[in-house]
Design an enzyme around this catalytic site. Structure first.
Site, PDB file in Angstrom:
ATOM      1  N   GLY A 116     130.810  72.230  17.744  1.00 53.20           N
ATOM      2  CA  GLY A 116     130.156  71.069  17.140  1.00 53.20           C
ATOM      3  C   GLY A 116     128.855  71.395  16.424  1.00 53.20           C
ATOM      4  O   GLY A 116     128.155  70.507  15.956  1.00 53.20           O
ATOM      5  N   LYS A 120     125.622  66.962   9.818  1.00 57.53           N
ATOM      6  CA  LYS A 120     126.625  68.023  10.014  1.00 57.53           C
ATOM      7  C   LYS A 120     126.015  69.088  10.916  1.00 57.53           C
ATOM      8  O   LYS A 120     124.909  69.559  10.643  1.00 57.53           O
ATOM      9  CB  LYS A 120     126.995  68.605   8.645  1.00 57.53           C
ATOM     10  CG  LYS A 120     128.045  69.700   8.667  1.00 57.53           C
ATOM     11  CD  LYS A 120     128.527  69.965   7.240  1.00 57.53           C
ATOM     12  CE  LYS A 120     129.464  71.157   7.171  1.00 57.53           C
ATOM     13  NZ  LYS A 120     129.959  71.380   5.790  1.00 57.53           N
ATOM     14  N   ARG A 122     132.208  68.305  13.891  1.00 60.57           N
ATOM     15  CA  ARG A 122     130.790  68.620  14.114  1.00 60.57           C
ATOM     16  C   ARG A 122     129.913  67.783  13.182  1.00 60.57           C
ATOM     17  O   ARG A 122     128.867  68.224  12.723  1.00 60.57           O
ATOM     18  CB  ARG A 122     130.531  70.094  13.870  1.00 60.57           C
ATOM     19  CG  ARG A 122     131.005  70.576  12.508  1.00 60.57           C
ATOM     20  CD  ARG A 122     130.396  71.900  12.213  1.00 60.57           C
ATOM     21  NE  ARG A 122     130.971  72.483  11.014  1.00 60.57           N
ATOM     22  CZ  ARG A 122     130.510  73.583  10.470  1.00 60.57           C
ATOM     23  NH1 ARG A 122     129.495  74.192  10.992  1.00 60.57           N
ATOM     24  NH2 ARG A 122     131.079  74.061   9.398  1.00 60.57           N
ATOM     25  N   ASP A 142     131.975  70.203   0.804  1.00 62.95           N
ATOM     26  CA  ASP A 142     132.194  71.268   1.785  1.00 62.95           C
ATOM     27  C   ASP A 142     132.041  72.662   1.191  1.00 62.95           C
ATOM     28  O   ASP A 142     133.008  73.345   0.876  1.00 62.95           O
ATOM     29  CB  ASP A 142     133.567  71.117   2.473  1.00 62.95           C
ATOM     30  CG  ASP A 142     133.455  70.171   3.664  1.00 62.95           C
ATOM     31  OD1 ASP A 142     132.336  69.677   3.919  1.00 62.95           O
ATOM     32  OD2 ASP A 142     134.472  69.917   4.327  1.00 62.95           O
ATOM     33  N   ASP A 202     141.632  68.615   3.002  1.00 65.89           N
ATOM     34  CA  ASP A 202     140.536  67.916   3.684  1.00 65.89           C
ATOM     35  C   ASP A 202     139.208  68.162   2.971  1.00 65.89           C
ATOM     36  O   ASP A 202     138.206  67.527   3.303  1.00 65.89           O
ATOM     37  CB  ASP A 202     140.429  68.366   5.150  1.00 65.89           C
ATOM     38  CG  ASP A 202     140.284  69.867   5.278  1.00 65.89           C
ATOM     39  OD1 ASP A 202     141.179  70.588   4.795  1.00 65.89           O
ATOM     40  OD2 ASP A 202     139.282  70.329   5.843  1.00 65.89           O
ATOM     41  N   ASN A 203     139.203  69.076   2.018  1.00 66.10           N
ATOM     42  CA  ASN A 203     137.974  69.351   1.272  1.00 66.10           C
ATOM     43  C   ASN A 203     138.057  68.828  -0.156  1.00 66.10           C
ATOM     44  O   ASN A 203     137.365  69.318  -1.046  1.00 66.10           O
ATOM     45  CB  ASN A 203     137.683  70.857   1.268  1.00 66.10           C
ATOM     46  CG  ASN A 203     137.336  71.365   2.657  1.00 66.10           C
ATOM     47  OD1 ASN A 203     136.891  70.599   3.512  1.00 66.10           O
ATOM     48  ND2 ASN A 203     137.546  72.640   2.886  1.00 66.10           N
ATOM     49  N   ARG A 226     123.710  65.068   4.950  1.00 64.77           N
ATOM     50  CA  ARG A 226     124.466  65.107   3.699  1.00 64.77           C
ATOM     51  C   ARG A 226     124.597  63.713   3.123  1.00 64.77           C
ATOM     52  O   ARG A 226     124.909  62.754   3.843  1.00 64.77           O
ATOM     53  CB  ARG A 226     125.843  65.693   3.988  1.00 64.77           C
ATOM     54  CG  ARG A 226     126.746  65.764   2.798  1.00 64.77           C
ATOM     55  CD  ARG A 226     127.797  66.830   2.981  1.00 64.77           C
ATOM     56  NE  ARG A 226     128.872  66.436   3.882  1.00 64.77           N
ATOM     57  CZ  ARG A 226     129.924  67.216   4.133  1.00 64.77           C
ATOM     58  NH1 ARG A 226     130.025  68.404   3.581  1.00 64.77           N
ATOM     59  NH2 ARG A 226     130.868  66.812   4.960  1.00 64.77           N
TER      60      ARG A 226
END
Ligand code: AMP
Ligand code: MG
Length: 511
Positions: free
Chosen positions: A121, A108, A88, A281, A271-272, A171
């Site tokens: 998304g 985002k 997303r 995140d 992934d963060n 972001r």
């Protein structure tokens, strides 16, 4: 509006991204524009406040130099490997700041991509305001973080447990390269079929990289990361090992800084975790009130995997996953590569303890090192845990005491027989160092925030914004959090720990 965006990421092999445009929204309205970030970027905040700003920052209007992509990545979520990717988010491109830094500008909540899986998304206004607010709080606290440029309401609803107003966050990040991006590269290199065959398009052939030695994608990503974040390592004969060591250093520092202010990320999946060393995140994150290393706020973290006191261990676990992806680059002989990797990750615990002790020493006003310091720190923390003492206020009160007109005066808050002996030890310890009490107080005031984004206050502010369209509480909170150490503002309203009815706070991942 021309930002002159660059697109070095798309020079990587096509597997790393997919070209996809944001999906326009019904009615973009600027909710919050970050003047500070805009100015740091050299963008004119007044221009961004025009309707055009909301159009560009929602994805409704293409900034002429942007070439939107969704980035591919995988990652370990609560310990389990999964294919992820920007489901997303759209990276518009890389922006050169006036002081020469290269930063990503990403939207985002800007619509589905080939990585969306079952997601819509989109993002809801509350969580995007939360990411903005906590990012600014971290920035004010002096902790590396991605930051929001703006939150734009979409005029559409998103459906979670209920219908909620939608929003797009823009972001700004040093990059969005994650440990999970390496996991993705290494998985493809090892022949795993990760099933998302994104339409990277004929203009993005993925040339020689994948061939080579079965580590082509990982090598390409590692070289790119070095070039972008650790250029000083580029010529080194052992640069991939050095890359790992440099990332480990930054992550050790980052987690030690989180511990300084009581921050709990809440979802430290690989992934963060960034290669740049920025916090990223902000989902179910929260700040600890009463000191307890087992503190967890996230409703989905039932095992306490990401509890306050577990964060260093998890950082080490995540870094081990990163190191695994680099194995083929560490040595031609797998056994030698493994031995080198084990040696490298084995340094983590001592490195972390050293940095964390350094942080805790500044929290106690100590400017040098003595053998008894570890016990001094541990004993105070144990007392705080036994008492359920507020993590933030206790250190500020100690700082007040260190500076008390009558040295040795005991704040009634500390008139606990269990602490009296500790208190005497600490006072003596302060007396033995250069600069005496004044230097100690100065140190403590800079290491111990007076205000943090207290969970109950964040919720109240976001509630007012989302339910009543009243941004004032959010704006006031942002103002106070911009200068959390020695604020000239009256911050008394923001320093109360939650009352009994406000405890048991939970955060949710349904962002
Ligand atoms: P996060 O929990 O924000 O780190 O996201 C984990 C993964 O879920 C990422 O791949 C996100 O892109 C994806 N994701 C989260 N929310 C959505 C959504 N509403 N639609 C599509 N993908 C999503
Ligand atoms: Mg994420």
């Amino acid at each position: 509006m021309d930002w002159n965006l660059e697109h070095t990421y798309t020079r990587l092999p096509g597997q790393f991204f997919c070209r996809i445009d944001p999906v326009p929204v019904a009615s973009p309205q600027m909710v919050l524009l970050n003047r500070g970030v805009a100015e740091e970027l050299g963008l004119d905040p007044d221009r961004l406040r025009q309707p055009e700003g909301a159009w560009v920052l929602s994805g409704n209007q293409r900034e002429p130099s942007s070439q939107p992509i969704a980035q591919a990545y995988a990652g370990h979520q609560f310990g389990h490997f999964a294919m992820l990717g920007d489901g997303r988010a759209h990276l518009l491109g890389e922006y050169r700041t006036p002081d020469g830094r290269r930063v990503d500008i990403q939207l985002k909540g800007s619509g589905p991509t080939p990585f969306s899986r079952r997601g819509d998304g989109r993002a809801a206004l509350g969580p995007m305001l939360r990411e903005y607010l906590i990012g600014e709080a971290m920035h004010g606290l002096g902790i590396p973080t991605t930051r929001a440029l703006a939150v734009v309401a979409t005029g559409e609803r998103v459906f979670r447990e209920q219908a909620l107003p939608g929003a797009v966050l823009s972001r700004v990040a040093a990059s969005h390269i994650r440990v999970g991006t390496f996991a993705y590269a290494a998985a493809l290199d090892s022949g795993l079929d990760l099933a998302v065959h994104a339409p990277h398009g004929a203009d993005d052939p993925s040339p020689e990289a994948a061939a080579q030695d079965g580590a082509g994608l990982t090598r390409a990503l590692a070289d790119y990361t070095i070039d972008r974040h650790y250029p000083e390592l580029a010529e080194g004969p052992d640069r991939y090992m050095e890359l790992f060591n440099a990332v480990m250093e930054r992550q050790v520092d980052l987690v030690a800084q989180w511990m300084r202010v009581g921050f709990i990320h809440g979802v430290m999946n690989t992934d963060n975790m960034t290669l740049s060393g920025e916090t990223i995140d902000y989902g179910p994150c929260a700040f600890m009130d009463q000191y307890d290393p087992a503190t967890v706020f996230s409703s989905i973290d039932r095992q306490g995997r990401y509890a306050f006191g577990n964060q260093a261990k998890i950082a080490q676990w995540n870094l081990a996953r990163l190191l695994e992806t680099l194995l083929p680059l560490l040595h031609d002989e797998p056994e030698t590569a493994l031995a080198r990797a084990q040696e490298a990750i084995g340094r983590f615990p001592a490195l972390f303890t050293e940095r964390w002790h350094a942080v805790m020493r500044t929290k106690l006003g100590l400017g040098n090192t003595e053998p008894g310091d570890a016990a001094l720190i541990a004993d105070l923390l144990q007392w705080m845990q036994d008492q359920g003492a507020d993590y933030t206020n206790t250190f500020r009160e100690l700082a007040g005491e260190a500076g008390a007109a009558t040295p040795g005066q005991l704040n009634p808050a500390f008139a606990d027989p269990g602490l009296a002996a500790w208190h005497a030890r600490w006072r003596e310890r302060l007396g033995r160092q250069d600069g005496g009490i004044d230097a100690a107080v100065h140190r403590m005031r800079n290491a111990n925030p007076a205000v943090i984004p207290r969970n109950h206050q964040v919720e109240q502010a976001l509630d007012a914004a989302v339910r009543e369209g009243d941004l004032d509480p959010t704006l006031r909170l942002l103002e106070v959090l911009a200068n959390p150490y020695d604020t000239g503002l009256d911050t008394s309203d923001y320093r109360h720990p939650p009352g009994p009815e406000q405890r048991g706070y939970q955060t949710f991942c349904g962002t």
